[in-house]
Design a protein around this motif. Structure first.
Motif, PDB file in Angstrom:
ATOM      1  N   MET A   1       0.843  -1.180   0.000  1.00 50.48           N
ATOM      2  CA  MET A   1       0.000   0.000   0.000  1.00 50.48           C
ATOM      3  C   MET A   1       0.890   1.246   0.000  1.00 50.48           C
ATOM      4  N   LYS A   2       0.374   2.285  -0.605  1.00 55.86           N
ATOM      5  CA  LYS A   2       1.174   3.482  -0.842  1.00 55.86           C
ATOM      6  C   LYS A   2       0.627   4.680  -0.069  1.00 55.86           C
ATOM      7  N   THR A   3       1.543   5.568   0.300  1.00 53.92           N
ATOM      8  CA  THR A   3       1.207   6.839   0.924  1.00 53.92           C
ATOM      9  C   THR A   3       1.546   7.958  -0.058  1.00 53.92           C
ATOM     10  N   ILE A   4       0.586   8.835  -0.289  1.00 53.40           N
ATOM     11  CA  ILE A   4       0.792   9.986  -1.165  1.00 53.40           C
ATOM     12  C   ILE A   4       1.127  11.199  -0.299  1.00 53.40           C
ATOM     13  N   LEU A   5       2.190  11.890  -0.669  1.00 51.59           N
ATOM     14  CA  LEU A   5       2.584  13.130  -0.008  1.00 51.59           C
ATOM     15  C   LEU A   5       2.207  14.257  -0.970  1.00 51.59           C
ATOM     16  N   TYR A   6       1.196  15.035  -0.601  1.00 47.16           N
ATOM     17  CA  TYR A   6       0.657  16.049  -1.499  1.00 47.16           C
ATOM     18  C   TYR A   6       1.102  17.445  -1.092  1.00 47.16           C
ATOM     19  N   MET A   7       1.672  18.154  -2.058  1.00 47.13           N
ATOM     20  CA  MET A   7       2.129  19.529  -1.849  1.00 47.13           C
ATOM     21  C   MET A   7       1.465  20.431  -2.876  1.00 47.13           C
ATOM     22  N   ARG A   8       1.073  21.635  -2.414  1.00 46.76           N
ATOM     23  CA  ARG A   8       0.509  22.610  -3.335  1.00 46.76           C
ATOM     24  C   ARG A   8       0.924  24.004  -2.905  1.00 46.76           C
ATOM     25  N   THR A  35       6.246   5.729  -0.407  1.00 43.38           N
ATOM     26  CA  THR A  35       5.656   7.056  -0.607  1.00 43.38           C
ATOM     27  C   THR A  35       5.825   7.537  -2.041  1.00 43.38           C
ATOM     28  N   GLU A  36       4.913   8.404  -2.425  1.00 42.03           N
ATOM     29  CA  GLU A  36       4.959   9.038  -3.748  1.00 42.03           C
ATOM     30  C   GLU A  36       4.513  10.485  -3.583  1.00 42.03           C
ATOM     31  N   GLN A  55      -6.650  13.052  -8.633  1.00 40.08           N
ATOM     32  CA  GLN A  55      -6.196  11.753  -9.126  1.00 40.08           C
ATOM     33  C   GLN A  55      -6.110  10.707  -8.021  1.00 40.08           C
ATOM     34  N   VAL A  56      -5.873  11.154  -6.811  1.00 40.84           N
ATOM     35  CA  VAL A  56      -5.727  10.223  -5.686  1.00 40.84           C
ATOM     36  C   VAL A  56      -6.957   9.326  -5.566  1.00 40.84           C
ATOM     37  N   LEU A  57      -8.131   9.875  -5.866  1.00 38.51           N
ATOM     38  CA  LEU A  57      -9.364   9.107  -5.732  1.00 38.51           C
ATOM     39  C   LEU A  57      -9.444   7.936  -6.712  1.00 38.51           C
ATOM     40  N   SER A  58      -8.711   8.003  -7.805  1.00 41.62           N
ATOM     41  CA  SER A  58      -8.761   6.916  -8.784  1.00 41.62           C
ATOM     42  C   SER A  58      -7.522   6.019  -8.758  1.00 41.62           C
ATOM     43  N   MET A  59      -6.569   6.335  -7.891  1.00 42.36           N
ATOM     44  CA  MET A  59      -5.356   5.525  -7.799  1.00 42.36           C
ATOM     45  C   MET A  59      -5.626   4.247  -7.010  1.00 42.36           C
ATOM     46  N   LYS A  60      -4.912   3.210  -7.365  1.00 45.03           N
ATOM     47  CA  LYS A  60      -5.049   1.914  -6.690  1.00 45.03           C
ATOM     48  C   LYS A  60      -4.036   1.808  -5.549  1.00 45.03           C
ATOM     49  N   ASP A  61      -4.386   1.029  -4.548  1.00 45.14           N
ATOM     50  CA  ASP A  61      -3.498   0.688  -3.441  1.00 45.14           C
ATOM     51  C   ASP A  61      -2.981   1.891  -2.663  1.00 45.14           C
ATOM     52  N   ILE A  62      -3.816   2.897  -2.488  1.00 41.37           N
ATOM     53  CA  ILE A  62      -3.453   4.061  -1.680  1.00 41.37           C
ATOM     54  C   ILE A  62      -4.084   3.880  -0.306  1.00 41.37           C
ATOM     55  N   GLU A  63      -3.260   3.962   0.727  1.00 37.09           N
ATOM     56  CA  GLU A  63      -3.803   3.825   2.078  1.00 37.09           C
ATOM     57  C   GLU A  63      -3.832   5.146   2.837  1.00 37.09           C
ATOM     58  N   ARG A  64      -3.043   6.114   2.340  1.00 40.10           N
ATOM     59  CA  ARG A  64      -2.925   7.345   3.100  1.00 40.10           C
ATOM     60  C   ARG A  64      -2.521   8.516   2.221  1.00 40.10           C
ATOM     61  N   GLU A  86     -14.935  11.582   0.625  1.00 41.36           N
ATOM     62  CA  GLU A  86     -14.638  10.586  -0.412  1.00 41.36           C
ATOM     63  C   GLU A  86     -13.410   9.745  -0.033  1.00 41.36           C
ATOM     64  N   LEU A  87     -12.376  10.405   0.457  1.00 38.08           N
ATOM     65  CA  LEU A  87     -11.178   9.673   0.899  1.00 38.08           C
ATOM     66  C   LEU A  87     -11.535   8.687   2.007  1.00 38.08           C
ATOM     67  N   THR A  88     -12.303   9.151   2.983  1.00 41.55           N
ATOM     68  CA  THR A  88     -12.684   8.308   4.115  1.00 41.55           C
ATOM     69  C   THR A  88     -13.522   7.122   3.660  1.00 41.55           C
ATOM     70  N   GLN A  89     -14.454   7.351   2.752  1.00 42.53           N
ATOM     71  CA  GLN A  89     -15.281   6.254   2.229  1.00 42.53           C
ATOM     72  C   GLN A  89     -14.439   5.206   1.507  1.00 42.53           C
ATOM     73  N   ARG A  90     -13.366   5.639   0.888  1.00 43.62           N
ATOM     74  CA  ARG A  90     -12.464   4.717   0.186  1.00 43.62           C
ATOM     75  C   ARG A  90     -11.400   4.138   1.107  1.00 43.62           C
ATOM     76  N   LYS A  91     -11.523   4.442   2.409  1.00 40.77           N
ATOM     77  CA  LYS A  91     -10.586   3.968   3.436  1.00 40.77           C
ATOM     78  C   LYS A  91      -9.169   4.489   3.207  1.00 40.77           C
ATOM     79  N   ILE A  92      -9.066   5.689   2.639  1.00 45.73           N
ATOM     80  CA  ILE A  92      -7.781   6.376   2.489  1.00 45.73           C
ATOM     81  C   ILE A  92      -7.684   7.363   3.645  1.00 45.73           C
ATOM     82  N   LYS A  93      -6.720   7.131   4.514  1.00 43.39           N
ATOM     83  CA  LYS A  93      -6.534   7.976   5.688  1.00 43.39           C
ATOM     84  C   LYS A  93      -5.901   9.301   5.260  1.00 43.39           C
ATOM     85  N   LEU A  94      -6.498  10.399   5.682  1.00 46.23           N
ATOM     86  CA  LEU A  94      -5.926  11.721   5.474  1.00 46.23           C
ATOM     87  C   LEU A  94      -5.193  12.113   6.746  1.00 46.23           C
ATOM     88  N   SER A  95      -3.909  12.421   6.613  1.00 41.80           N
ATOM     89  CA  SER A  95      -3.098  12.881   7.740  1.00 41.80           C
ATOM     90  C   SER A  95      -2.699  14.322   7.479  1.00 41.80           C
TER      91      SER A  95
END
Length: 127
Positions: A1-8, A35-36, A55-64, A86-95
């Motif tokens: 499972m992968k963790t996405i590190l999002y910067m904007r 991480t990605e 895009q995170v919502l359509s990515m596979k194997d994202i846990e966080r 949406e993230l929570t419903q997909r069981k993607i933890k937002l930190s």
């Protein structure tokens, strides 16, 4: 499972280096190994569907998804809260590093305190 590190950042004159450093430190401290990065230079008022974050919502194997603050998700409270839901419903933890808080607890349940804090903060950041 992968963790996405999002910067904007909002414009091309701003630098992502500070956010990158903070996100990497937080990921390491909290045990994220696979991480990605997703980064973009776009205003937070741009519709979420037009941003890489979506895009995170359509990515596979994202846990966080790790972000520095709630305002990195956007400046429209309704869109931000919809994205969090949406993230929570997909069981993607937002930190969110600024608050050290996750939307999903270790037992897999939704964190009601996070929901309350993120609702308040997204409304305050709205512009």
């Amino acid at each position: 499972m992968k963790t996405i590190l999002y910067m904007r950042v909002s414009d091309s004159h701003q630098n992502l280096a500070r956010q990158k450093k903070e996100l990497l430190q937080y990921a390491k401290k909290t045990g994220a190994t696979n991480t990605e990065f997703i980064s973009e230079k776009i205003t937070g008022i741009a519709p979420i569907q037009e941003r890489k974050l979506y895009q995170v919502l359509s990515m596979k194997d994202i846990e966080r998804l790790i972000v520095e603050d709630v305002d990195r998700l956007g400046r429209d409270a309704a869109e931000v809260l919809s994205m969090i839901k949406e993230l929570t419903q997909r069981k993607i933890k937002l930190s969110v590093t600024r608050y050290g808080i996750d939307t999903i607890l270790p037992n897999g349940e939704e964190n009601p305190v996070a929901s309350m804090i993120f609702s308040i903060m997204s409304t305050l950041f709205e512009q």
